[in-house]
Motif scaffolding. Structure first.
Motif, PDB file in Angstrom:
ATOM      1  N   MET A   1       0.945  -1.231   0.090  1.00  0.00           N
ATOM      2  CA  MET A   1      -0.075  -0.042   0.080  1.00  0.00           C
ATOM      3  C   MET A   1       0.841   1.114  -0.048  1.00  0.00           C
ATOM      4  SD  MET A   1      -3.013   1.071   2.768  1.00  0.00           S
ATOM      5  CE  MET A   1      -4.087   2.528   2.703  1.00  0.00           C
ATOM      6  N   PRO A   2       0.534   2.142  -0.741  1.00  0.00           N
ATOM      7  CA  PRO A   2       1.608   3.293  -1.066  1.00  0.00           C
ATOM      8  C   PRO A   2       1.349   4.035   0.051  1.00  0.00           C
ATOM      9  CG  PRO A   2      -0.304   3.587  -2.581  1.00  0.00           C
ATOM     10  CD  PRO A   2      -0.361   1.995  -2.004  1.00  0.00           C
ATOM     11  N   PRO A   3       2.477   4.989   0.245  1.00  0.00           N
ATOM     12  CA  PRO A   3       2.319   5.901   1.597  1.00  0.00           C
ATOM     13  C   PRO A   3       1.438   6.969   1.401  1.00  0.00           C
ATOM     14  CG  PRO A   3       4.419   6.271   0.599  1.00  0.00           C
ATOM     15  CD  PRO A   3       3.694   5.116  -0.082  1.00  0.00           C
ATOM     16  N   LYS A   4       0.665   7.290   2.398  1.00  0.00           N
ATOM     17  CA  LYS A   4      -0.330   8.613   2.286  1.00  0.00           C
ATOM     18  C   LYS A   4       0.440   9.844   2.137  1.00  0.00           C
ATOM     19  CE  LYS A   4      -4.350  10.455   4.599  1.00  0.00           C
ATOM     20  NZ  LYS A   4      -5.283  10.524   5.834  1.00  0.00           N
ATOM     21  N   THR A   5      -0.047  10.533   1.110  1.00  0.00           N
ATOM     22  CA  THR A   5       0.527  11.882   1.004  1.00  0.00           C
ATOM     23  C   THR A   5       0.161  12.964   1.693  1.00  0.00           C
ATOM     24  OG1 THR A   5       0.839  11.303  -1.574  1.00  0.00           O
ATOM     25  CG2 THR A   5       1.120  13.825  -0.938  1.00  0.00           C
ATOM     26  N   VAL A   6       0.873  13.525   2.554  1.00  0.00           N
ATOM     27  CA  VAL A   6       0.457  14.642   3.515  1.00  0.00           C
ATOM     28  C   VAL A   6       0.290  15.923   2.682  1.00  0.00           C
ATOM     29  CG1 VAL A   6       1.013  15.625   5.767  1.00  0.00           C
ATOM     30  CG2 VAL A   6       1.260  13.204   5.297  1.00  0.00           C
ATOM     31  N   PRO A   7      -0.678  16.808   2.635  1.00  0.00           N
ATOM     32  CA  PRO A   7      -0.752  18.215   2.079  1.00  0.00           C
ATOM     33  C   PRO A   7       0.162  18.930   2.634  1.00  0.00           C
ATOM     34  CG  PRO A   7      -2.866  17.446   3.155  1.00  0.00           C
ATOM     35  CD  PRO A   7      -2.109  16.367   3.375  1.00  0.00           C
ATOM     36  N   PRO A   8       0.873  19.827   2.032  1.00  0.00           N
ATOM     37  CA  PRO A   8       1.730  20.948   2.720  1.00  0.00           C
ATOM     38  C   PRO A   8       1.157  21.688   4.050  1.00  0.00           C
ATOM     39  CG  PRO A   8       1.961  20.970   0.387  1.00  0.00           C
ATOM     40  CD  PRO A   8       0.777  20.144   0.766  1.00  0.00           C
ATOM     41  N   GLU A   9      -0.136  22.076   4.007  1.00  0.00           N
ATOM     42  CA  GLU A   9      -0.936  22.640   4.969  1.00  0.00           C
ATOM     43  C   GLU A   9      -0.770  21.919   6.317  1.00  0.00           C
ATOM     44  OE1 GLU A   9      -4.142  21.373   2.171  1.00  0.00           O
ATOM     45  OE2 GLU A   9      -2.094  22.255   2.134  1.00  0.00           O
ATOM     46  N   ALA A  10      -0.709  20.709   6.269  1.00  0.00           N
ATOM     47  CA  ALA A  10      -0.939  19.687   7.249  1.00  0.00           C
ATOM     48  C   ALA A  10       0.531  19.184   7.872  1.00  0.00           C
ATOM     49  CB  ALA A  10      -1.619  18.563   7.090  1.00  0.00           C
ATOM     50  N   MET A  11       1.674  19.687   7.143  1.00  0.00           N
ATOM     51  CA  MET A  11       3.028  19.349   7.658  1.00  0.00           C
ATOM     52  C   MET A  11       3.492  20.211   8.643  1.00  0.00           C
ATOM     53  SD  MET A  11       4.833  18.587   3.784  1.00  0.00           S
ATOM     54  CE  MET A  11       4.441  17.385   2.873  1.00  0.00           C
ATOM     55  N   SER A  12       4.249  19.689   9.205  1.00  0.00           N
ATOM     56  CA  SER A  12       5.227  20.705  10.456  1.00  0.00           C
ATOM     57  C   SER A  12       6.108  21.558   9.579  1.00  0.00           C
ATOM     58  CB  SER A  12       5.717  19.607  11.436  1.00  0.00           C
ATOM     59  OG  SER A  12       6.906  18.886  10.789  1.00  0.00           O
ATOM     60  N   ALA A  13       6.836  22.210  10.282  1.00  0.00           N
ATOM     61  CA  ALA A  13       7.696  23.143   9.501  1.00  0.00           C
ATOM     62  C   ALA A  13       8.802  22.244   8.995  1.00  0.00           C
ATOM     63  CB  ALA A  13       8.243  24.174  10.552  1.00  0.00           C
ATOM     64  N   GLU A  14       9.373  21.369   9.930  1.00  0.00           N
ATOM     65  CA  GLU A  14      10.469  20.316   9.373  1.00  0.00           C
ATOM     66  C   GLU A  14      10.301  19.391   8.103  1.00  0.00           C
ATOM     67  OE1 GLU A  14      13.521  20.299   9.980  1.00  0.00           O
ATOM     68  OE2 GLU A  14      13.768  21.757  11.498  1.00  0.00           O
ATOM     69  N   GLU A  15       8.965  18.963   8.313  1.00  0.00           N
ATOM     70  CA  GLU A  15       8.229  18.112   7.210  1.00  0.00           C
ATOM     71  C   GLU A  15       8.361  18.906   6.027  1.00  0.00           C
ATOM     72  OE1 GLU A  15       5.337  14.962   9.452  1.00  0.00           O
ATOM     73  OE2 GLU A  15       4.594  17.020   9.243  1.00  0.00           O
ATOM     74  N   LYS A  16       7.982  20.028   5.964  1.00  0.00           N
ATOM     75  CA  LYS A  16       8.040  20.953   4.716  1.00  0.00           C
ATOM     76  C   LYS A  16       9.489  21.054   4.237  1.00  0.00           C
ATOM     77  CE  LYS A  16       3.960  23.341   5.798  1.00  0.00           C
ATOM     78  NZ  LYS A  16       3.086  24.628   6.562  1.00  0.00           N
ATOM     79  N   PHE A  17      10.391  21.396   5.139  1.00  0.00           N
ATOM     80  CA  PHE A  17      11.643  21.608   4.706  1.00  0.00           C
ATOM     81  C   PHE A  17      12.313  20.304   4.185  1.00  0.00           C
ATOM     82  CE2 PHE A  17      11.934  24.732   8.438  1.00  0.00           C
ATOM     83  CZ  PHE A  17      11.486  25.832   7.724  1.00  0.00           C
ATOM     84  N   ASN A  18      11.906  19.230   4.671  1.00  0.00           N
ATOM     85  CA  ASN A  18      12.595  17.832   4.159  1.00  0.00           C
ATOM     86  C   ASN A  18      12.026  17.630   2.820  1.00  0.00           C
ATOM     87  OD1 ASN A  18      14.164  17.438   6.529  1.00  0.00           O
ATOM     88  ND2 ASN A  18      12.517  16.448   7.556  1.00  0.00           N
ATOM     89  N   ALA A  19      10.635  17.874   2.686  1.00  0.00           N
ATOM     90  CA  ALA A  19       9.913  17.622   1.262  1.00  0.00           C
ATOM     91  C   ALA A  19      10.528  18.504   0.345  1.00  0.00           C
ATOM     92  CB  ALA A  19       8.375  18.106   1.727  1.00  0.00           C
ATOM     93  N   LEU A  20      10.563  19.802   0.472  1.00  0.00           N
ATOM     94  CA  LEU A  20      11.268  20.630  -0.290  1.00  0.00           C
ATOM     95  C   LEU A  20      12.693  20.284  -0.891  1.00  0.00           C
ATOM     96  CD1 LEU A  20      10.919  23.424  -1.955  1.00  0.00           C
ATOM     97  CD2 LEU A  20      11.731  24.375  -0.179  1.00  0.00           C
ATOM     98  N   ALA A  21      13.596  19.736   0.058  1.00  0.00           N
ATOM     99  CA  ALA A  21      14.837  19.269  -0.248  1.00  0.00           C
ATOM    100  C   ALA A  21      14.734  18.009  -0.958  1.00  0.00           C
ATOM    101  CB  ALA A  21      15.401  18.672   0.791  1.00  0.00           C
ATOM    102  N   ASN A  22      13.814  17.033  -0.901  1.00  0.00           N
ATOM    103  CA  ASN A  22      13.321  15.870  -1.660  1.00  0.00           C
ATOM    104  C   ASN A  22      12.777  16.131  -3.293  1.00  0.00           C
ATOM    105  OD1 ASN A  22      14.345  14.287   0.587  1.00  0.00           O
ATOM    106  ND2 ASN A  22      12.373  13.949   1.352  1.00  0.00           N
TER     107      ASN A  22
END
Length: 206
Positions: A1-22
């Motif tokens: 089962m594919p991982p659930k995608t978290v919308p940016p508005e629901a991410m923490s600050a660190e999650e947003k930074f990491n997602a941007l880097a990826n």
């Protein structure tokens, strides 16, 4: 089962930074998500969390993205996804480069014109689309030049007739007039009249 995608508005600050880097390493595949993340970070001023005073320094230092490119990514997301509500799959199929080509023609256009440009971007080969846009820009440039030249010729005809002199003599008279004039005030007047001229020219085209 594919991982659930978290919308940016629901991410923490660190999650947003990491997602941007990826995401940034595959820009063409991820330009929508990148634009959304960057918009969210800028809007929320999360760059302050990383110790930066402004967004431009944040993206350039942390992710080696130019401020200009970040701006294009955000404006692409804001226009095509947020404002026009086009399906993400359709936007991805058009591609980032094509969207940049048609974006200047869509910002202040009505919906019919916007739809026409979307259709062109989807259907026309890249080279043909580029040449089409190049021709439109050239025609617009020539049109503006022609109107200005007409205005200039009308000015010369009026002034040389009024003073009953040659252009060379008129230049001398104008030099005498401007010698002690308030140049700052003249600059303001010219700027406003040029704005009105360009606005009137644009309205005539439409």
């Amino acid at each position: 089962m594919p991982p659930k995608t978290v919308p940016p508005e629901a991410m923490s600050a660190e999650e947003k930074f990491n997602a941007l880097a990826n995401l940034k390493d595959k820009l063409e595949d991820n330009f929508i998500s990148l634009g959304q993340l960057l918009s969210e970070i800028k809007r929320s001023k999360l760059y302050l969390y990383k110790g930066y005073e402004n967004f431009k320094d944040f993206v350039e230092m942390e992710y080696q993205l130019s401020g200009t490119l970040a701006g294009k990514l955000m404006s692409t997301f804001d226009l095509f996804i947020e404002e026009m509500d086009i399906d993400e799959t359709e936007v991805k199929e058009i591609g980032f480069d094509r969207l940049q080509m048609i974006k200047p023609f869509m910002k202040n256009a009505d919906w019919n014109v916007r739809d026409e440009w979307i259709h062109k971007a989807e259907e026309m080969p890249f080279k043909e689309l580029r040449e089409h846009i190049k021709e439109l820009k050239q025609k617009e440039k020539e049109s503006n030049i022609d109107l200005k030249e007409v205005y200039i010729e009308q000015f010369w005809e009026k002034m040389t007739g009024w003073f009953n002199c040659s252009r060379k003599e008129l230049n001398f008279k104008l030099a005498l007039y401007f010698q002690d004039a308030d140049l700052d005030n003249i600059k303001k007047i010219i700027k406003e009249r040029q704005r009105l001229f360009e606005l009137e020219t644009q309205n005539k085209k439409e």
